[in-house]
Design an enzyme around this catalytic site. Structure first.
Site, PDB file in Angstrom:
ATOM      1  N   TYR A   1      72.952  55.945 -46.762  1.00  0.00           N
ATOM      2  CA  TYR A   1      73.271  55.821 -45.331  1.00  0.00           C
ATOM      3  C   TYR A   1      74.513  56.622 -44.957  1.00  0.00           C
ATOM      4  O   TYR A   1      74.727  56.941 -43.799  1.00  0.00           O
ATOM      5  CB  TYR A   1      73.465  54.347 -44.943  1.00  0.00           C
TER       6      TYR A   1
ATOM      7  N   LYS B   1      66.778  51.480 -59.384  1.00  0.00           N
ATOM      8  CA  LYS B   1      65.543  52.247 -59.588  1.00  0.00           C
ATOM      9  C   LYS B   1      65.863  53.298 -60.654  1.00  0.00           C
ATOM     10  O   LYS B   1      65.714  54.505 -60.449  1.00  0.00           O
ATOM     11  CB  LYS B   1      65.120  52.875 -58.242  1.00  0.00           C
TER      12      LYS B   1
ATOM     13  N   ASP C   1      61.296  47.713 -56.818  1.00  0.00           N
ATOM     14  CA  ASP C   1      59.937  47.392 -56.385  1.00  0.00           C
ATOM     15  C   ASP C   1      59.499  46.052 -56.972  1.00  0.00           C
ATOM     16  O   ASP C   1      58.895  45.213 -56.290  1.00  0.00           O
ATOM     17  CB  ASP C   1      58.951  48.525 -56.745  1.00  0.00           C
TER      18      ASP C   1
ATOM     19  N   ASP D   1      69.629  46.475 -47.989  1.00  0.00           N
ATOM     20  CA  ASP D   1      69.229  46.326 -46.590  1.00  0.00           C
ATOM     21  C   ASP D   1      67.834  45.704 -46.523  1.00  0.00           C
ATOM     22  O   ASP D   1      67.570  44.764 -45.768  1.00  0.00           O
ATOM     23  CB  ASP D   1      69.229  47.731 -45.948  1.00  0.00           C
TER      24      ASP D   1
ATOM     25  N   ASP E   1      66.686  41.383 -45.880  1.00  0.00           N
ATOM     26  CA  ASP E   1      65.796  40.964 -44.793  1.00  0.00           C
ATOM     27  C   ASP E   1      64.602  40.188 -45.331  1.00  0.00           C
ATOM     28  O   ASP E   1      64.156  39.206 -44.728  1.00  0.00           O
ATOM     29  CB  ASP E   1      65.306  42.181 -43.984  1.00  0.00           C
TER      30      ASP E   1
END
Ligand code: NAD
Length: 364
Positions: free
Chosen positions: A144, A194, A226, A250, A254
């Site tokens: 980001y 990852k 994942d 992020d 959620d």
């Protein structure tokens, strides 16, 4: 008597309503645990724009600078939606605050209380007894913020580019926060990355493995993102503390919010170390809920628990913070339900925002 300085930024929508309850609970807890807070109330978000044309007025920032912690409500609403994106309440207030203070560690507890499992979209047999996860997200690094960013034409092709970069010190400081948080809980820490694909994740994993011997009480494990997304939906109770980088965090936070049931239950803390102390911005995970603002029906628990996190992380008032958590659990166990939690089951009482505040104070 110990006194802590707090900047209180209620903001917009349900922000002021739920903040009022959190401050009433804070009054009660101060009285019981023998400390004081010196509070400076400031405009922020839409309220700041209405007050002086700025989502983050200079006097608000100055009050935050002078404080030891920021207790934040929520910002935004349809009234300010037509403003240019950078001037809108969220972009104009929250992001600059995060950037200004370098709030790099975002802590989000995802607690589904045993009495509230019916509010979760997960099947009850997967979460019977509820669950209690702490997710720690790195908040100021990664994709980001990485440079360069580019969207345009190169060699006759349209190209878009983001950069995922982490410096070792950024991973180290979030790792220390995560190890310490795990020590304060069951000692189980799962680092999500990852590393089978991303170079930045290889360094992330190396840093966690290298620091692990400094925290022999902590049992460190690693999981690919994942798989973590699947495992959260399959069996959230297997996790205690999760830690991950900005983008993965992020998304996972959620997912965690929705499996917990109501947004109105979820607090958060965004932390940094300032002058040797843990400085933080403490706020509910949800937004300003304009659809229910002004009706006295919002759930104040996320704001109350955010205040509890402030006592725990910025002030080290652990007993008081534990008491706030316990009082919320007791109010829920007694059947108190704001509208977002109410299922009309036997033993439930539908209460207002104020009613829930009263129940938590009585439980204290
Ligand atoms: P929201 O989180 O405000 O609301 C989503 C849904 O959850 C709504 O139905 C709302 O009624 C419900 N809800 C949220 N908190 C609740 C509570 N405490 N009690 C009961 N129900 C609750 O998200 P949204 O509708 O997408 O956004 C509304 C405004 O909030 C927008 O202007 C958005 O930009 C802003 N927002 C601000 C923040 C923040 O201040 N950190 C975060 C997210 C959204």
């Amino acid at each position: 008597m110990k006194t802590y300085r707090v900047a209180v930024l209620p903001g917009d929508g349900i922000g002021p309503e739920v903040m009022e309850e959190a401050l009433r609970v804070l009054d009660a807890v101060e009285c019981k645990y023998g400390f004081r807070t010196e509070r400076t109330a400031c405009h922020v978000g839409g309220a700041g724009i209405d007050h002086c044309g700025k989502a983050l007025p200079a006097e608000t920032l100055a009050a935050c600078e002078a404080a030891e912690a920021i207790l934040f409500g929520s910002v935004g609403g349809p009234k300010w939606d037509a403003l240019p994106p950078d001037e809108r309440p969220e972009r104009g207030a929250l992001l600059p605050l995060r950037r200004h203070f370098g709030l790099y560690a975002n802590l989000r507890p995802g607690v589904c209380l045993p009495e509230l499992t019916a509010a979760s979209p997960l099947k009850e047999n997967l979460i019977s007894g509820g669950f209690d996860i702490l997710c720690i997200r790195e908040l100021t690094g990664g994709m980001y913020f990485g440079e360069p960013k580019f969207y345009g034409e190169r060699d006759g092709e349209v190209v878009a580019l983001d950069t995922l970069v982490y410096h070792r010190y950024e991973v180290e400081r979030i790792a220390h926060i995560a190890f310490k948080a795990a020590m304060g809980r069951s000692g189980r820490l799962c680092s999500v990355d990852k590393a089978n694909v991303l170079t930045s994740s290889v360094m992330w994993r190396d840093v966690f493995n290298e620091l692990a011997p400094q925290y022999p009480e902590v049992q460190l494990s690693h999981m690919y993102v994942d798989n973590a997304a699947m495992q959260l939906a399959r069996k959230p109770g297997q996790f205690d503390v999760l830690v991950t980088e900005n983008t993965f965090g992020d998304i996972l936070t959620d997912e965690m919010a929705i499996i917990c049931g109501s947004l109105g239950m979820l607090p958060s803390a965004s932390l940094c170390v300032r002058e040797g102390n843990t400085f933080g911005l403490y706020e509910p995970s949800g937004g300003s809920a304009p659809d229910i603002a002004g009706q006295g029906i919002a759930n104040p628990i996320a704001q109350i628990l955010s205040m509890g996190m402030m006592l725990r992380y910025s002030f080290g008032e652990t007993a008081a913070a534990d008491a706030v958590d316990a009082a919320v659990r007791k109010a829920i166990a007694q059947g108190m339900r704001t509208r977002d939690l109410y299922t009309a089951a036997a033993g439930e009482s539908l209460v207002s925002t104020r009613g829930m505040g009263d129940a938590v104070i009585a439980a204290l």
